[in-house]
Design a protein around this motif. Structure first.
Motif, PDB file in Angstrom:
ATOM      1  N   GLY A 223      -0.376  46.227 -31.508  1.00 42.34           N
ATOM      2  CA  GLY A 223      -0.736  47.070 -32.645  1.00 42.34           C
ATOM      3  C   GLY A 223      -1.010  48.514 -32.290  1.00 42.34           C
ATOM      4  N   GLY A 224      -0.973  48.854 -31.011  1.00 41.42           N
ATOM      5  CA  GLY A 224      -1.182  50.230 -30.582  1.00 41.42           C
ATOM      6  C   GLY A 224       0.124  51.013 -30.593  1.00 41.42           C
ATOM      7  N   ALA A 225       0.222  52.004 -29.719  1.00 48.59           N
ATOM      8  CA  ALA A 225       1.430  52.823 -29.621  1.00 48.59           C
ATOM      9  C   ALA A 225       2.261  52.383 -28.429  1.00 48.59           C
ATOM     10  N   LYS A 226       3.561  52.425 -28.589  1.00 44.92           N
ATOM     11  CA  LYS A 226       4.486  52.096 -27.512  1.00 44.92           C
ATOM     12  C   LYS A 226       5.481  53.237 -27.373  1.00 44.92           C
ATOM     13  N   PHE A 227       5.356  54.011 -26.299  1.00 39.83           N
ATOM     14  CA  PHE A 227       6.257  55.122 -26.041  1.00 39.83           C
ATOM     15  C   PHE A 227       7.420  54.616 -25.190  1.00 39.83           C
ATOM     16  N   ILE A 228       8.630  54.899 -25.646  1.00 35.78           N
ATOM     17  CA  ILE A 228       9.830  54.387 -24.986  1.00 35.78           C
ATOM     18  C   ILE A 228      10.688  55.546 -24.508  1.00 35.78           C
ATOM     19  N   ALA A 229      10.934  55.582 -23.201  1.00 31.84           N
ATOM     20  CA  ALA A 229      11.797  56.596 -22.600  1.00 31.84           C
ATOM     21  C   ALA A 229      13.099  55.923 -22.177  1.00 31.84           C
ATOM     22  N   GLN A 230      14.212  56.543 -22.515  1.00 32.63           N
ATOM     23  CA  GLN A 230      15.513  55.936 -22.218  1.00 32.63           C
ATOM     24  C   GLN A 230      16.473  56.999 -21.708  1.00 32.63           C
TER      25      GLN A 230
END
Length: 239
Positions: A223-230
């Motif tokens: 339920g928090g934040a998920k930062f995704i780097a690609q």
């Protein structure tokens, strides 16, 4: 045609600099005001203990100013031309475990977990800048996480994906496109007042762009934040 293109680029840089100057002046005003306030209180203090408490507050505000200035200088450099890249092939699992020693200062009780789908996976990165990007994502997560941060890495087709997820308050869907802008302020549950310089995520965005990649934010499984780097698995540091 070329002159029109350069003119538009110059106009964009001018507007960007104007916005940054306005934001910087606002961000500097807060710690400076706290310093002035505590100087006045220190002058009126009747005892050494009370005076030292105000001096500690002044020192804290000065540290905040130093961090902000350093990040502003870095961001200003990043906002111009791409630096020389020295791309390296690294084992992602070994690299993340080595980097994890720099993520906590020993004062946080937040647990950081690392999950790598393929521990033999080799990826191409500019080590210094990508370490800075991941470090910024971790520091951001440390501010908001309640108990746990999960760092995950895996290959998706021709791209490599690295995510940093926390179990904090999360980021509202309508704010997710703004969170990578410099000095952006979100709602009261997740904003700049919680700490940081307000430039960390903007720097992450630029570093990923230099890797021909991108970064975005979703809701984490907790339920928090998920930062995704690609970024591409075959990226060689070209412009």
């Amino acid at each position: 045609m070329c002159s029109i293109k350069w003119l538009k680029k110059i106009q964009s840089l001018v507007e960007s600099n104007k916005s940054l100057v306005n934001a910087v002046s606002h961000e500097l005003r807060t710690p400076v005001s706290r310093i002035e306030f505590n100087i006045e209180l220190a002058r009126q203090s009747s005892g050494i203990e009370e005076r030292n408490r105000h001096l500690d507050h002044i020192e804290s505000s000065i540290d905040e100013l130093k961090a902000l200035i350093n990040e502003m200088l870095l961001y200003a450099r990043f906002d111009r031309d791409k630096p020389n890249f020295n791309m390296e092939s690294v084992n992602i699992y070994d690299w993340l475990n080595a980097e994890s020693k720099n993520w906590q200062n020993g004062e946080s009780n937040i647990k950081i977990q690392i999950e790598v789908a393929d521990k033999t996976r080799i990826v191409s990165i500019e080590r210094y800048y990508m370490s800075r990007a991941v470090g910024n994502l971790i520091r951001n997560a440390l501010v908001f996480a309640k108990t746990t941060i999960l760092v995950s890495a895996q290959t998706r087709g021709t791209s490599f994906t690295l995510s940093v997820a926390d179990d904090g308050p999360g980021i509202d869907y309508t704010d997710r496109s703004q969170v990578f802008e410099p000095f952006i302020r979100l709602d009261s549950s997740r904003n700049r007042d919680s700490g940081g310089t307000g430039l960390g995520l903007a720097i992450v965005k630029q570093i990923l762009a230099w890797h021909s990649g991108q970064v975005w934010v979703e809701e984490s499984e907790s339920g928090g934040a998920k930062f995704i780097a690609q970024w591409p698995t075959n990226h060689q540091g070209d412009s």
